[in-house]
Design a protein around this motif. Structure first.
Motif, PDB file in Angstrom:
ATOM      1  N   TYR A 103       0.829  -1.210   0.000  1.00 57.27           N
ATOM      2  CA  TYR A 103       0.000   0.000   0.000  1.00 57.27           C
ATOM      3  C   TYR A 103       0.865   1.264   0.000  1.00 57.27           C
ATOM      4  N   MET A 104       1.915   1.241   0.793  1.00 50.00           N
ATOM      5  CA  MET A 104       2.796   2.417   0.873  1.00 50.00           C
ATOM      6  C   MET A 104       3.443   2.689  -0.488  1.00 50.00           C
ATOM      7  N   HIS A 105       3.890   1.623  -1.165  1.00 47.75           N
ATOM      8  CA  HIS A 105       4.460   1.788  -2.502  1.00 47.75           C
ATOM      9  C   HIS A 105       3.416   2.345  -3.466  1.00 47.75           C
ATOM     10  N   ALA A 106       2.196   1.832  -3.397  1.00 50.60           N
ATOM     11  CA  ALA A 106       1.133   2.304  -4.285  1.00 50.60           C
ATOM     12  C   ALA A 106       0.847   3.785  -4.077  1.00 50.60           C
ATOM     13  N   LEU A 107       1.063   4.269  -2.873  1.00 50.88           N
ATOM     14  CA  LEU A 107       0.813   5.680  -2.552  1.00 50.88           C
ATOM     15  C   LEU A 107       2.046   6.555  -2.715  1.00 50.88           C
ATOM     16  N   GLY A 108       3.133   5.963  -3.246  1.00 53.30           N
ATOM     17  CA  GLY A 108       4.364   6.732  -3.444  1.00 53.30           C
ATOM     18  C   GLY A 108       5.125   6.987  -2.164  1.00 53.30           C
ATOM     19  N   MET A 109       4.914   6.156  -1.182  1.00 54.92           N
ATOM     20  CA  MET A 109       5.584   6.303   0.104  1.00 54.92           C
ATOM     21  C   MET A 109       6.560   5.149   0.310  1.00 54.92           C
TER      22      MET A 109
END
Length: 87
Positions: A74-80
């Motif tokens: 999820y963090m990767h999907a949000l650019g985090m």
């Protein structure tokens, strides 16, 4: 014994009284837990992180790993990217 309405009043009363006693015990325990958190905070521990540690310790290792993997996704999907494991 059941009353004319078909309700076993004595049995119902016993259940209600047991639940009330348990609710009171739960309140006492909850107050004790709050006191321990306050004591930990007074000693300088971060209560938010301490609560997270308590939550994590309740889980099995594979459950924690799965949760961390989904969080990372999820963090990767949000650019985090990389933020999930940092702290």
């Amino acid at each position: 014994m059941a009353n004319p309405d078909g309700v076993a009043a004595d049995q119902l009363r016993a259940f209600v009284e047991r639940i009330e006693r348990l609710e009171e015990e739960k309140k006492v325990i909850s107050d004790d837990i709050k006191d321990v958190y306050a004591e930990a905070k007074g000693t300088g521990f971060d209560i938010k992180v301490l609560r997270k540690v308590i939550s994590l310790r309740k889980k099995k290792p594979h459950e924690r790993e799965e949760e961390e993997a989904v969080l990372d996704l999820y963090m990767h999907a949000l650019g985090m990217a990389g933020a999930a494991g940092e702290g």
